[in-house]
Design a protein around this motif. Sequence first.
Motif, PDB file in Angstrom:
ATOM      1  N   ARG A  34       0.773  -1.245   0.057  1.00 48.89           N
ATOM      2  CA  ARG A  34       0.053  -0.038  -0.013  1.00 48.89           C
ATOM      3  C   ARG A  34       0.944   1.229   0.123  1.00 48.89           C
ATOM      4  N   PRO A  35       0.354   2.258  -0.567  1.00 44.47           N
ATOM      5  CA  PRO A  35       1.088   3.466  -0.612  1.00 44.47           C
ATOM      6  C   PRO A  35       1.461   4.178   0.840  1.00 44.47           C
ATOM      7  N   HIS A  36       2.202   4.692   1.309  1.00 48.96           N
ATOM      8  CA  HIS A  36       2.684   5.423   2.383  1.00 48.96           C
ATOM      9  C   HIS A  36       3.001   6.942   1.927  1.00 48.96           C
ATOM     10  N   LEU A  37       2.139   7.582   2.427  1.00 54.27           N
ATOM     11  CA  LEU A  37       2.251   9.275   1.917  1.00 54.27           C
ATOM     12  C   LEU A  37       2.787   9.836   3.083  1.00 54.27           C
ATOM     13  N   ALA A  38       3.818  10.838   2.974  1.00 53.34           N
ATOM     14  CA  ALA A  38       4.341  11.714   3.952  1.00 53.34           C
ATOM     15  C   ALA A  38       4.823  13.012   3.228  1.00 53.34           C
ATOM     16  N   PRO A  39       4.313  14.205   4.124  1.00 57.33           N
ATOM     17  CA  PRO A  39       4.569  15.488   3.595  1.00 57.33           C
ATOM     18  C   PRO A  39       6.338  15.900   4.135  1.00 57.33           C
ATOM     19  N   LEU A  40       6.890  16.410   3.225  1.00 61.91           N
ATOM     20  CA  LEU A  40       8.213  16.867   3.637  1.00 61.91           C
ATOM     21  C   LEU A  40       8.585  18.304   3.237  1.00 61.91           C
ATOM     22  N   TRP A  41       9.442  18.941   3.940  1.00 60.34           N
ATOM     23  CA  TRP A  41      10.084  20.432   3.277  1.00 60.34           C
ATOM     24  C   TRP A  41      11.116  19.523   2.302  1.00 60.34           C
ATOM     25  N   TYR A  42      11.611  20.513   1.543  1.00 55.84           N
ATOM     26  CA  TYR A  42      12.498  20.273   0.665  1.00 55.84           C
ATOM     27  C   TYR A  42      13.453  21.014  -0.086  1.00 55.84           C
ATOM     28  N   LEU A  43      14.439  20.826  -0.749  1.00 56.66           N
ATOM     29  CA  LEU A  43      15.373  21.786  -1.583  1.00 56.66           C
ATOM     30  C   LEU A  43      15.091  21.678  -3.061  1.00 56.66           C
ATOM     31  N   PRO A  44      14.647  22.544  -3.732  1.00 55.10           N
ATOM     32  CA  PRO A  44      14.330  22.326  -5.259  1.00 55.10           C
ATOM     33  C   PRO A  44      15.939  22.690  -5.749  1.00 55.10           C
ATOM     34  N   ARG A  45      16.484  21.514  -6.511  1.00 54.51           N
ATOM     35  CA  ARG A  45      17.626  21.801  -7.230  1.00 54.51           C
ATOM     36  C   ARG A  45      17.324  21.713  -8.586  1.00 54.51           C
ATOM     37  N   VAL A  46      17.052  22.915  -9.135  1.00 56.55           N
ATOM     38  CA  VAL A  46      16.780  23.118 -10.540  1.00 56.55           C
ATOM     39  C   VAL A  46      17.517  24.246 -11.299  1.00 56.55           C
ATOM     40  N   ASP A  47      18.925  24.043 -11.272  1.00 58.65           N
ATOM     41  CA  ASP A  47      19.936  24.655 -11.898  1.00 58.65           C
ATOM     42  C   ASP A  47      19.576  24.293 -13.156  1.00 58.65           C
ATOM     43  N   ASP A  48      19.262  23.050 -13.420  1.00 55.46           N
ATOM     44  CA  ASP A  48      19.145  22.444 -14.828  1.00 55.46           C
ATOM     45  C   ASP A  48      17.761  22.407 -15.015  1.00 55.46           C
ATOM     46  N   VAL A  49      17.090  23.269 -15.418  1.00 58.29           N
ATOM     47  CA  VAL A  49      15.563  23.162 -15.517  1.00 58.29           C
ATOM     48  C   VAL A  49      15.053  21.911 -16.493  1.00 58.29           C
ATOM     49  N   GLU A  50      15.778  21.357 -17.042  1.00 59.15           N
ATOM     50  CA  GLU A  50      15.609  20.049 -17.732  1.00 59.15           C
ATOM     51  C   GLU A  50      15.618  18.832 -17.021  1.00 59.15           C
ATOM     52  N   ALA A  51      16.516  18.911 -15.855  1.00 54.42           N
ATOM     53  CA  ALA A  51      16.782  17.916 -15.063  1.00 54.42           C
ATOM     54  C   ALA A  51      16.643  18.257 -13.629  1.00 54.42           C
ATOM     55  N   PRO A  52      15.228  18.669 -13.059  1.00 56.50           N
ATOM     56  CA  PRO A  52      15.300  19.132 -11.882  1.00 56.50           C
ATOM     57  C   PRO A  52      15.418  18.038 -10.803  1.00 56.50           C
ATOM     58  N   ARG A  53      15.884  18.066  -9.725  1.00 55.06           N
ATOM     59  CA  ARG A  53      16.014  17.335  -8.594  1.00 55.06           C
ATOM     60  C   ARG A  53      15.585  17.745  -7.303  1.00 55.06           C
ATOM     61  N   LEU A  54      15.089  17.116  -6.219  1.00 54.16           N
ATOM     62  CA  LEU A  54      15.019  17.423  -5.019  1.00 54.16           C
ATOM     63  C   LEU A  54      15.439  16.795  -4.043  1.00 54.16           C
ATOM     64  N   GLU A  55      15.868  17.448  -3.020  1.00 50.21           N
ATOM     65  CA  GLU A  55      16.512  16.896  -1.895  1.00 50.21           C
ATOM     66  C   GLU A  55      15.855  17.253  -0.430  1.00 50.21           C
ATOM     67  N   THR A  56      16.052  16.291   0.453  1.00 52.73           N
ATOM     68  CA  THR A  56      15.508  16.525   1.824  1.00 52.73           C
ATOM     69  C   THR A  56      16.058  15.626   2.811  1.00 52.73           C
ATOM     70  N   TRP A  57      15.914  15.625   3.983  1.00 52.27           N
ATOM     71  CA  TRP A  57      16.307  14.714   4.825  1.00 52.27           C
ATOM     72  C   TRP A  57      15.446  14.113   5.800  1.00 52.27           C
ATOM     73  N   THR A  58      15.365  12.835   6.428  1.00 52.97           N
ATOM     74  CA  THR A  58      14.360  12.559   7.330  1.00 52.97           C
ATOM     75  C   THR A  58      14.742  11.471   8.266  1.00 52.97           C
ATOM     76  N   TYR A  59      14.230  11.233   9.427  1.00 54.96           N
ATOM     77  CA  TYR A  59      14.855  10.052  10.390  1.00 54.96           C
ATOM     78  C   TYR A  59      15.070   8.834   9.509  1.00 54.96           C
ATOM     79  N   GLY A  60      16.165   8.331  10.134  1.00 50.11           N
ATOM     80  CA  GLY A  60      16.865   7.071   9.165  1.00 50.11           C
ATOM     81  C   GLY A  60      15.818   5.862   9.533  1.00 50.11           C
ATOM     82  N   SER A  61      15.077   5.900  10.925  1.00 48.39           N
ATOM     83  CA  SER A  61      14.298   4.953  11.368  1.00 48.39           C
ATOM     84  C   SER A  61      12.789   5.121  10.643  1.00 48.39           C
TER      85      SER A  61
END
Length: 162
Positions: A34-61
């Motif tokens: 089943r899907p597990h859904l969670a909201p997170l703050w994030y960092l948009p890494r959009v220097d290359d608009v054709e290849a955006p990435r997003l970064e974040t962190w969360t608890y390892g557990s």
Amino acid sequence: MSRRDQIKMSATEVAEFLSSQRVINVATMGPKGRPHLAPLWYLPRVDDVEAPRLETWTYGSSQKVANLRRLPEATVLVEDGEQYEQLRGVSMECDVELIDDADETLRIGIDLMHRYTFEDESVEVPPSLVDVLRKQAAKRVGIVFTPTKVVSWDHSKLGGVY
């Protein structure tokens, strides 16, 4: 031209939208399928608009990390708007990289602090706060979302005609 084509955002518009928003909703696949859904703050890494990435962190557990260790794929949704003619969003199917390196995870934590607290990257995070983030980073993992498919919509492009 189809309605779908009319509301699709360009790569530049997607990058601008991701940079302007504050929360991503991350769907991973749970252990029972089943899907597990969670909201997170994030960092948009959009220097290359054709290849955006997003970064974040969360608890390892966390459940989402357990899910991502089993299957490093996620769907990420960023959306905005209260009324139909205002609805905008980006949905991305992503390959996911988990970062277990404490220094790299700390870098993500510092960048998140800049974005959500200082909102000015020229402001230096005080050493005492870096120490707090370093302790947090020891319990967290970094997450990098690299889209393999991007779907976007901006209903304001319809100009009120539906």
